[in-house]
Enzyme design. Structure first.
Site, PDB file in Angstrom:
ATOM      1  N   SER A 139       0.836  -1.186   0.000  1.00 45.82           N
ATOM      2  CA  SER A 139       0.000   0.000   0.000  1.00 45.82           C
ATOM      3  C   SER A 139       0.884   1.255   0.000  1.00 45.82           C
ATOM      4  O   SER A 139       1.748   1.404  -0.848  1.00 45.82           O
ATOM      5  CB  SER A 139      -0.974  -0.041   1.189  1.00 45.82           C
ATOM      6  OG  SER A 139      -1.896   1.019   1.163  1.00 45.82           O
ATOM      7  N   ASP A 278      -9.053  -5.723  -5.292  1.00 46.26           N
ATOM      8  CA  ASP A 278      -8.635  -4.461  -4.675  1.00 46.26           C
ATOM      9  C   ASP A 278      -9.439  -3.310  -5.271  1.00 46.26           C
ATOM     10  O   ASP A 278      -9.389  -3.045  -6.471  1.00 46.26           O
ATOM     11  CB  ASP A 278      -7.139  -4.249  -4.919  1.00 46.26           C
ATOM     12  CG  ASP A 278      -6.537  -3.137  -4.073  1.00 46.26           C
ATOM     13  OD1 ASP A 278      -7.278  -2.212  -3.685  1.00 46.26           O
ATOM     14  OD2 ASP A 278      -5.328  -3.201  -3.803  1.00 46.26           O
ATOM     15  N   HIS A 307      -7.997  -4.712  -0.709  1.00 50.84           N
ATOM     16  CA  HIS A 307      -6.758  -3.989  -0.428  1.00 50.84           C
ATOM     17  C   HIS A 307      -6.104  -4.460   0.867  1.00 50.84           C
ATOM     18  O   HIS A 307      -4.883  -4.364   1.007  1.00 50.84           O
ATOM     19  CB  HIS A 307      -7.053  -2.485  -0.347  1.00 50.84           C
ATOM     20  CG  HIS A 307      -5.830  -1.637  -0.372  1.00 50.84           C
ATOM     21  ND1 HIS A 307      -5.059  -1.474  -1.499  1.00 50.84           N
ATOM     22  CD2 HIS A 307      -5.227  -0.898   0.603  1.00 50.84           C
ATOM     23  CE1 HIS A 307      -4.035  -0.678  -1.230  1.00 50.84           C
ATOM     24  NE2 HIS A 307      -4.118  -0.313   0.031  1.00 50.84           N
TER      25      HIS A 307
END
Length: 327
Positions: A139, A278, A307
């Site tokens: 991320s 995601d 995610h």
């Protein structure tokens, strides 16, 4: 008579590293951070190859749990990092970073992933690290890894990038923009914690997939309008329990949306792990990014968790990390 030099045991507890930020250091925006130093935590053997590890915006420098009994929570990547794990703290020297701005932030900062990468470089220079073997990120941390590789191409060998691409997708920016408005609304009306809770609730809907929510929360409606549906009760509990600072969250959220790297300027080998479910980093964006890089390995990362897969799918993430660290 010959003597065998004893091998020092790896540091599994971790040692905090604090490095002064030069007085003339400015963010790309021209702002000066109120914090006077940058902090990270160093694990593993002193002679191990250097790996930098970074997670989402809520991750801190505690990568692997302390061994003492005063530790109140595990590290943010337990199971992936540790002795004999994929990110083996018996083998690698691992630097886990603390993002700027530090809590509590008294103002909003316009800070880029490249600014964060420059702060990481300050720590590595302090440690006299001659070369980084790998930057492993997920991320926001992966965005910083990509920015680092763009800025310091001759200094880094490879990047393991989980759920991040060359840019923030406009739909992700739209969702985070709403979160920032909720945070600012809370600040403007003296209800910061309520703003944080609402922003966190909205964020949670983007971290997970519709398939997971369908499995977990497909229950009956409440008796009265205005009462919590099952999924709303879950979100409210997560939002109310979230501890943060609105100024810092606005700063970090904007930093996610400001992220952009040029694939042509990245010479390190990049392992890209993309999650089809995601909602924040589209699979198609990561595929296009992979095709634009000069040296990349594209990894399908199937997960129900969207995610948040990098925090939930420990075995799959371990396999990805292990692959990226193979000689």
């Amino acid at each position: 008579m010959s003597f065998i030099k004893p091998i020092a045991a790896p540091d599994l507890t971790g040692t905090d590293i604090r490095v002064d930020i030069p007085d003339d250091f400015r963010l790309h925006s021209g702002q000066k951070l109120e914090q006077t130093d940058v902090v990270a935590r160093l694990y593993g053997p002193a002679d191990g190859r250097m790996v930098v590890a970074a997670g989402g915006i809520s991750a801190g420098r505690i990568l692997f749990a302390k061994e003492d009994s005063t530790d109140t929570a595990p590290g943010w990547w337990e199971g992936v990092a540790g002795p004999a794990e994929a990110l083996d703290l018996n083998q690698f020297r691992v630097l886990s970073i603390e993002f700027a701005p530090r809590l509590p932030a008294s103002q909003v900062y316009t800070i880029t992933t490249h600014d964060q990468a420059r702060l990481v470089k300050l720590i590595l220079d302090h440690l006299k690290v001659e070369r980084v073997f790998a930057f492993i990120g997920a991320s926001y941390g992966a965005m910083i890894g990509l920015a680092f590789a763009e800025l310091y191409g001759d200094y880094i060998e490879r990047v393991c990038c989980i759920s991040a691409a060359h840019r923030a997708h406009p739909m992700a920016t739209a969702m985070r923009g709403l979160q920032r408005r909720l945070l600012q609304f809370g600040l403007d009306n003296g209800r910061e914690q309520e703003g944080i809770s609402l922003a966190r609730q909205l964020a949670m809907t983007t971290y997970r997939s519709e398939a997971e929510f369908g499995e977990r929360f497909d229950g009956p409606a409440p008796d009265l309008a205005g009462d919590n549906y099952t999924v709303c009760g879950y979100l409210r509990a997560r939002g109310d329990a979230y501890v943060s600072n609105a100024n810092r969250w606005i700063s970090m959220s904007d930093s996610l949306d400001r992220h952009r790297v040029d694939p042509a300027k990245i010479t390190a080998k990049v392992f890209l792990a993309a999650v089809p479910t995601d909602r924040l980093v589209p699979y198609s964006d990561m595929k296009a990014f992979s095709e634009a890089l000069s040296d990349s390995v594209f990894i399908d990362f199937p997960s129900l968790y969207g995610h948040d897969a990098f925090l939930k799918e420990i075995k799959l993430v371990s396999d990805i990390v292990r692959t990226s660290l193979k000689d």
